[in-house]
Write a protein that holds these residues in place. Structure first.
Motif, short mmCIF file in Angstrom:
data_model
loop_
_atom_site.label_atom_id
_atom_site.label_comp_id
_atom_site.label_asym_id
_atom_site.label_seq_id
_atom_site.Cartn_x
_atom_site.Cartn_y
_atom_site.Cartn_z
N ASN A 117 0.82 -1.21 0.00
CA ASN A 117 0.00 0.00 0.00
C ASN A 117 0.86 1.27 0.00
N ALA A 118 2.09 1.14 0.47
CA ALA A 118 2.99 2.30 0.46
C ALA A 118 3.30 2.73 -0.97
N MET A 119 3.42 1.76 -1.87
CA MET A 119 3.68 2.08 -3.28
C MET A 119 2.51 2.86 -3.86
N VAL A 120 1.30 2.44 -3.53
CA VAL A 120 0.10 3.14 -4.01
C VAL A 120 0.07 4.57 -3.46
N TRP A 121 0.40 4.70 -2.18
CA TRP A 121 0.39 6.02 -1.54
C TRP A 121 1.42 6.95 -2.18
N LEU A 122 2.60 6.43 -2.47
CA LEU A 122 3.64 7.25 -3.11
C LEU A 122 3.20 7.73 -4.49
N GLN A 123 2.56 6.84 -5.24
CA GLN A 123 2.10 7.22 -6.58
C GLN A 123 1.01 8.28 -6.53
N GLU A 124 0.23 8.27 -5.45
CA GLU A 124 -0.83 9.28 -5.30
C GLU A 124 -0.28 10.61 -4.79
N GLU A 125 0.71 10.56 -3.92
CA GLU A 125 1.21 11.76 -3.26
C GLU A 125 2.26 12.51 -4.08
N LEU A 126 3.09 11.77 -4.80
CA LEU A 126 4.18 12.41 -5.54
C LEU A 126 3.74 12.73 -6.96
N LYS A 127 4.10 13.92 -7.40
CA LYS A 127 3.75 14.35 -8.75
C LYS A 127 4.85 13.93 -9.73
N PRO A 128 4.49 13.73 -11.00
CA PRO A 128 5.52 13.43 -12.00
C PRO A 128 6.54 14.57 -12.08
N ALA A 129 7.80 14.23 -12.15
CA ALA A 129 8.90 15.20 -12.24
C ALA A 129 8.99 16.10 -11.01
N GLN A 130 8.48 15.64 -9.87
CA GLN A 130 8.54 16.45 -8.65
C GLN A 130 9.98 16.57 -8.17
N MET A 131 10.33 17.79 -7.74
CA MET A 131 11.67 18.03 -7.21
C MET A 131 11.73 17.57 -5.76
N MET A 132 12.89 17.06 -5.37
CA MET A 132 13.08 16.57 -4.01
C MET A 132 14.55 16.66 -3.62
N TRP A 133 14.79 16.61 -2.33
CA TRP A 133 16.15 16.54 -1.80
C TRP A 133 16.34 15.17 -1.18
N PHE A 134 17.51 14.59 -1.38
CA PHE A 134 17.80 13.30 -0.76
C PHE A 134 19.16 13.35 -0.06
N GLN A 135 19.13 12.97 1.22
CA GLN A 135 20.35 12.98 2.03
C GLN A 135 20.99 11.61 1.99
N LEU A 136 22.24 11.58 1.56
CA LEU A 136 22.96 10.32 1.40
C LEU A 136 23.32 9.73 2.76
#
Length: 240
Positions: A117-136
Motif C-alpha cells: 500500500n505504500a507504493m500506491v500512496w507514493l504514486q498518489e502523493e508524488l507528482k511526475p517530475a517532482q523536485m526533491m532533496w535526498f540525504q545520502l
C-alpha cells in the motif's frame, strides 16, 4: 623647473596610460579569470557534476551525508528513480547541460520496510517530475539509502521516510550505511520510531485493529467444521 623623468618612470607612465585606454579589456579579463576560477573550484568539489550512477558519487559525499537535489522519474518496487539535478551556474547553465550525461539514481527510503500500500500512496502523493532533496546515508551496489525530503507548500517540507511510517504504511528497520553506534544513526532511528508509534496509537494502516465482526468472520472462515462444509459443497457442485 621640473626634473627630467627617468626610464622607469616613463615606462610606468606609459603603462598607466595604456591601462586607462584599455580599462574595459582589463575588466573583461579579470571577470573571465574569476569565472574560470569559480568553474574550476566547483568542478574540483563536484558541485556542478551530474551523477547518473550511485557509483559516480564520491565516498566523501556519503560519509558526510551530503544532501543532493533531484527530479522524480519513476516509482518502482526497488525504490525511486531520480534524476540528479546539480547546482547550476547562471552564466553557464546552457554549457553545463552539454557536459551532462543522461541517467537516473535508484534511491531507497532508508530505515523503512514498505508495504504494498505504500507504493500506491507514493504514486498518489508524488507528482511526475517532482523536485526533491535526498540525504545520502549509505550505498549498496547501485542503490542509495537516503532520507527523502519533498516540499509541501512554500515553507513546509516533509520527510517521506517518516510520513510513510506515520501513515502506517511501513515498519522501522535498520538504517543501512550508518554505523550502528553513531549519534546520527540513533537520532534518525529515534525519529522513525516516533513516526511509527504515532501510526500505532492512531490504529492507522498496518496497525489498524480488526473490528469485532471482522474477527468473527475470520474465526468462522478458519473453523475446521466450516471448511469441511465448504469442501462438501464444492464436491456436490462438481458431481451433481
Amino acid at each position: 623647473m621640473a626634473e627630467p623623468q627617468g626610464e622607469p618612470a616613463k615606462y610606468l607612465a606609459r603603462l598607466s596610460e595604456w591601462a586607462d585606454s584599455h580599462l574595459t579589456l582589463i575588466r573583461n579579463i579579470s571577470t573571465g579569470m574569476a569565472i574560470a576560477g569559480v568553474i574550476l573550484f566547483a568542478k574540483s568539489i563536484k558541485l556542478t557534476t551530474k551523477f547518473t550512477s550511485a557509483l559516480d558519487i564520491p565516498v566523501e559525499f556519503i560519509e558526510k551525508n551530503v544532501k543532493l537535489r533531484g527530479r522524480l522519474c519513476h516509482i518502482t518496487e526497488k525504490g525511486l528513480e531520480v534524476e540528479h539535478v546539480p547546482i547550476s551556474l547562471p552564466f553557464l547553465s546552457s554549457l553545463q547541460r552539454k557536459w551532462q550525461s543522461n541517467g537516473v539514481l535508484l534511491i531507497r527510503l532508508a530505515g523503512v520496510e514498505l508495504t504494498p500500500n505504500a507504493m500506491v500512496w507514493l504514486q498518489e502523493e508524488l507528482k511526475p517530475a517532482q523536485m526533491m532533496w535526498f540525504q545520502l546515508l549509505g550505498r549498496e551496489d547501485l542503490v542509495l539509502d537516503c532520507l527523502i525530503l519533498v516540499n509541501k507548500g512554500r515553507f513546509f517540507s516533509v520527510c517521506l521516510n517518516e510520513e510513510i511510517l506515520r501513515q502506517g504504511l511501513g515498519k522501522t528497520i535498520r538504517i543501512e550505511g550508518l554505523h550502528h553506534d553513531s549519534p546520527l544513526y540513533w537520532k534518525l532511528h529515534k525519529r522513525l520510531l516516533q513516526a511509527e508509534l504515532k501510526a500505532l496509537k492512531k490504529n492507522k494502516g498496518i496497525w489498524k485493529e480488526e473490528s469485532y465482526f471482522e474477527k468473527l468472520r475470520d474465526h468462522i472462515s478458519n473453523n475446521k467444521f466450516v471448511q469441511k462444509l465448504k469442501q462438501f459443497a464444492n464436491w456436490l457442485r462438481i458431481h451433481i
